[in-house]
Scaffold this motif. Structure first.
Motif, PDB file in Angstrom:
ATOM      1  N   ILE A 191     -14.546  58.323   7.177  1.00  0.00           N
ATOM      2  CA  ILE A 191     -13.147  58.491   6.569  1.00  0.00           C
ATOM      3  C   ILE A 191     -13.441  56.723   5.701  1.00  0.00           C
ATOM      4  O   ILE A 191     -13.307  55.379   6.295  1.00  0.00           O
ATOM      5  CB  ILE A 191     -11.625  57.920   7.498  1.00  0.00           C
ATOM      6  N   GLU A 192     -13.314  57.116   4.258  1.00  0.00           N
ATOM      7  CA  GLU A 192     -13.269  56.112   3.451  1.00  0.00           C
ATOM      8  C   GLU A 192     -12.410  55.432   2.813  1.00  0.00           C
ATOM      9  O   GLU A 192     -11.432  55.540   3.713  1.00  0.00           O
ATOM     10  CB  GLU A 192     -13.544  56.895   2.158  1.00  0.00           C
ATOM     11  N   GLU A 193     -13.000  53.947   3.297  1.00  0.00           N
ATOM     12  CA  GLU A 193     -11.586  52.963   2.878  1.00  0.00           C
ATOM     13  C   GLU A 193     -11.164  52.576   1.669  1.00  0.00           C
ATOM     14  O   GLU A 193     -12.510  52.902   0.619  1.00  0.00           O
ATOM     15  CB  GLU A 193     -11.913  51.959   4.278  1.00  0.00           C
ATOM     16  N   PRO A 194     -10.539  52.215   1.279  1.00  0.00           N
ATOM     17  CA  PRO A 194     -10.273  51.216  -0.177  1.00  0.00           C
ATOM     18  C   PRO A 194     -11.298  50.451  -0.864  1.00  0.00           C
ATOM     19  O   PRO A 194     -12.017  49.787   0.337  1.00  0.00           O
ATOM     20  CB  PRO A 194      -8.645  51.254  -0.450  1.00  0.00           C
ATOM     21  N   ILE A 195     -11.691  50.365  -1.652  1.00  0.00           N
ATOM     22  CA  ILE A 195     -12.654  48.967  -1.976  1.00  0.00           C
ATOM     23  C   ILE A 195     -11.963  47.635  -1.798  1.00  0.00           C
ATOM     24  O   ILE A 195     -12.506  47.211  -1.309  1.00  0.00           O
ATOM     25  CB  ILE A 195     -12.243  49.349  -4.076  1.00  0.00           C
ATOM     26  N   GLU A 196     -10.785  47.673  -1.572  1.00  0.00           N
ATOM     27  CA  GLU A 196      -9.536  46.674  -1.183  1.00  0.00           C
ATOM     28  C   GLU A 196      -9.792  46.193   0.504  1.00  0.00           C
ATOM     29  O   GLU A 196     -10.286  47.336   1.264  1.00  0.00           O
ATOM     30  CB  GLU A 196      -8.573  45.993  -1.797  1.00  0.00           C
ATOM     31  N   GLU A 197      -9.080  45.863   1.153  1.00  0.00           N
ATOM     32  CA  GLU A 197      -9.454  45.448   2.326  1.00  0.00           C
ATOM     33  C   GLU A 197      -8.710  46.483   2.493  1.00  0.00           C
ATOM     34  O   GLU A 197      -7.171  46.699   2.230  1.00  0.00           O
ATOM     35  CB  GLU A 197      -9.472  43.952   2.660  1.00  0.00           C
ATOM     36  N   THR A 198      -8.646  47.183   4.092  1.00  0.00           N
ATOM     37  CA  THR A 198      -7.402  48.541   4.421  1.00  0.00           C
ATOM     38  C   THR A 198      -6.636  47.548   4.756  1.00  0.00           C
ATOM     39  O   THR A 198      -5.639  48.504   3.943  1.00  0.00           O
ATOM     40  CB  THR A 198      -8.190  49.368   5.509  1.00  0.00           C
ATOM     41  N   HIS A 199      -5.879  46.729   4.711  1.00  0.00           N
ATOM     42  CA  HIS A 199      -4.512  46.444   5.484  1.00  0.00           C
ATOM     43  C   HIS A 199      -3.829  45.890   3.997  1.00  0.00           C
ATOM     44  O   HIS A 199      -2.729  46.180   3.969  1.00  0.00           O
ATOM     45  CB  HIS A 199      -4.493  44.860   6.514  1.00  0.00           C
ATOM     46  N   MET A 200      -4.533  46.191   2.601  1.00  0.00           N
ATOM     47  CA  MET A 200      -3.605  45.163   1.623  1.00  0.00           C
ATOM     48  C   MET A 200      -3.526  47.268   1.180  1.00  0.00           C
ATOM     49  O   MET A 200      -2.225  46.851   0.471  1.00  0.00           O
ATOM     50  CB  MET A 200      -4.850  45.443   0.284  1.00  0.00           C
ATOM     51  N   ASP A 201      -4.394  48.559   1.472  1.00  0.00           N
ATOM     52  CA  ASP A 201      -3.473  49.324   1.046  1.00  0.00           C
ATOM     53  C   ASP A 201      -3.103  50.657   2.417  1.00  0.00           C
ATOM     54  O   ASP A 201      -3.709  51.960   2.695  1.00  0.00           O
ATOM     55  CB  ASP A 201      -4.514  49.981   0.258  1.00  0.00           C
ATOM     56  N   LEU A 202      -2.796  49.797   3.530  1.00  0.00           N
ATOM     57  CA  LEU A 202      -2.221  50.716   4.292  1.00  0.00           C
ATOM     58  C   LEU A 202      -1.384  51.836   4.607  1.00  0.00           C
ATOM     59  O   LEU A 202      -2.108  53.257   5.062  1.00  0.00           O
ATOM     60  CB  LEU A 202      -1.715  49.915   5.820  1.00  0.00           C
ATOM     61  N   GLU A 203      -0.434  51.810   3.537  1.00  0.00           N
ATOM     62  CA  GLU A 203       0.333  53.478   3.878  1.00  0.00           C
ATOM     63  C   GLU A 203      -0.835  54.594   3.100  1.00  0.00           C
ATOM     64  O   GLU A 203      -1.009  55.355   3.500  1.00  0.00           O
ATOM     65  CB  GLU A 203       1.025  53.185   2.148  1.00  0.00           C
ATOM     66  N   SER A 204      -2.183  54.679   1.799  1.00  0.00           N
ATOM     67  CA  SER A 204      -2.880  54.865   1.500  1.00  0.00           C
ATOM     68  C   SER A 204      -3.516  55.241   2.461  1.00  0.00           C
ATOM     69  O   SER A 204      -3.473  56.471   2.667  1.00  0.00           O
ATOM     70  CB  SER A 204      -3.349  54.645   0.398  1.00  0.00           C
ATOM     71  N   MET A 205      -3.948  54.499   3.158  1.00  0.00           N
ATOM     72  CA  MET A 205      -5.114  54.782   4.125  1.00  0.00           C
ATOM     73  C   MET A 205      -3.828  55.727   5.351  1.00  0.00           C
ATOM     74  O   MET A 205      -5.028  56.633   5.495  1.00  0.00           O
ATOM     75  CB  MET A 205      -5.756  53.289   5.009  1.00  0.00           C
ATOM     76  N   CYS A 206      -3.296  54.898   5.523  1.00  0.00           N
ATOM     77  CA  CYS A 206      -2.640  55.944   6.757  1.00  0.00           C
ATOM     78  C   CYS A 206      -2.362  57.879   6.689  1.00  0.00           C
ATOM     79  O   CYS A 206      -2.780  58.791   7.628  1.00  0.00           O
ATOM     80  CB  CYS A 206      -1.327  55.355   7.118  1.00  0.00           C
ATOM     81  N   ASN A 207      -1.850  57.568   5.033  1.00  0.00           N
ATOM     82  CA  ASN A 207      -1.498  59.139   4.842  1.00  0.00           C
ATOM     83  C   ASN A 207      -3.181  59.924   4.903  1.00  0.00           C
ATOM     84  O   ASN A 207      -3.234  61.007   5.068  1.00  0.00           O
ATOM     85  CB  ASN A 207      -1.117  58.661   3.247  1.00  0.00           C
ATOM     86  N   ASP A 208      -4.059  59.159   4.062  1.00  0.00           N
ATOM     87  CA  ASP A 208      -5.249  60.002   4.456  1.00  0.00           C
ATOM     88  C   ASP A 208      -5.982  60.268   5.633  1.00  0.00           C
ATOM     89  O   ASP A 208      -6.260  61.907   6.131  1.00  0.00           O
ATOM     90  CB  ASP A 208      -6.599  58.759   3.998  1.00  0.00           C
ATOM     91  N   ILE A 209      -5.794  59.312   6.450  1.00  0.00           N
ATOM     92  CA  ILE A 209      -6.076  59.998   8.012  1.00  0.00           C
ATOM     93  C   ILE A 209      -5.201  60.920   8.076  1.00  0.00           C
ATOM     94  O   ILE A 209      -5.118  61.917   8.718  1.00  0.00           O
ATOM     95  CB  ILE A 209      -6.511  58.698   8.904  1.00  0.00           C
ATOM     96  N   ARG A 210      -3.798  60.874   8.133  1.00  0.00           N
ATOM     97  CA  ARG A 210      -3.007  62.199   8.377  1.00  0.00           C
ATOM     98  C   ARG A 210      -2.822  63.168   7.812  1.00  0.00           C
ATOM     99  O   ARG A 210      -3.123  64.640   8.734  1.00  0.00           O
ATOM    100  CB  ARG A 210      -1.475  61.581   8.283  1.00  0.00           C
TER     101      ARG A 210
END
Length: 207
Positions: free
Chosen positions: A154-173
């Motif tokens: 699962i790719e993570e954003p360039i910034e730290e994941t917790h800085m864009d948590l909503e986007s990361m969760c949507n991707d995992i979903r």
């Protein structure tokens, strides 16, 4: 949904035992898995632990037996299972909820038999050689995907994941929805056979 949880500071880490489950934690996880099997619900596990708790009370409560039973029961659980290493996946503590039809890793997570510091202490007799140990152990998502140990990164954003948590969760979903729908179409016996073959081949890779 089953997860191991650490903390964001020292106080929270102590409260959550640094993400190290005790024997009763694995037994609780198994109870939830069996309930999911009964009601035909998929099991989703989020892994983030340096390993199972290794204190004296863990031995008294049967830590080894609890993890071993999870491995056995998960290998035969009659419902789809997906496990995602979201941070640190250490030793049997991680494997106790990671026997799955698909094992994923976050891009910057690690998955290993033990910590690089522990590995360095045993192999090199010097914990300061942890960096070399980490390189030798091949514990990154890229390494493990190449070996066929995991099924997806699962790719993570360039910034730290917790800085864009909503986007990361949507991707995992999104990934979970696609994979669960695919796994649900498999007959149960085929699902179990494929799970067995997956971990058998994994053992052959490690040998």
């Amino acid at each position: 949904i089953i997860a191991q949880q650490k903390g964001k500071n020292t106080k929270e880490n102590i409260l959550r035992n640094f993400g190290m489950p005790k024997a009763e934690g694995y037994r609780k996880a198994l109870r939830i898995m069996k309930q999911a099997e009964k009601f035909k619900r998929p099991v989703i596990c989020f892994v983030d632990t340096p390993g199972a708790f290794c204190g004296v009370e863990a031995e008294e409560r049967g830590q080894g037996e609890a993890i071993a039973k999870n491995l056995l029961e998960m290998s035969n659980l009659k419902t789809p299972i997906i496990s995602i290493v979201i941070g640190e996946g250490g030793s049997g503590g991680a494997l106790g909820i990671a026997v799955a039809d698909e094992v994923w890793m976050m891009e910057n997570s690690i998955y290993s038999i033990l910590s690089p510091e522990g590995f360095a202490s045993i192999l090199y007799k010097d914990s300061k050689k942890a960096k070399k140990a980490a390189e030798d152990m091949k514990i990154t998502a890229d390494n493990l995907f190449e070996f066929g140990i995991i099924d997806k990164i699962i790719e993570e954003p360039i910034e730290e994941t917790h800085m864009d948590l909503e986007s990361m969760c949507n991707d995992i979903r999104m990934h979970l929805h696609e994979s669960i729908e695919k796994l649900k179409t498999k007959p149960i016996q085929m699902l179990l056979n494929d799970r067995y073959d997956k971990f058998r081949k994994m053992g052959e890779v490690q040998e």
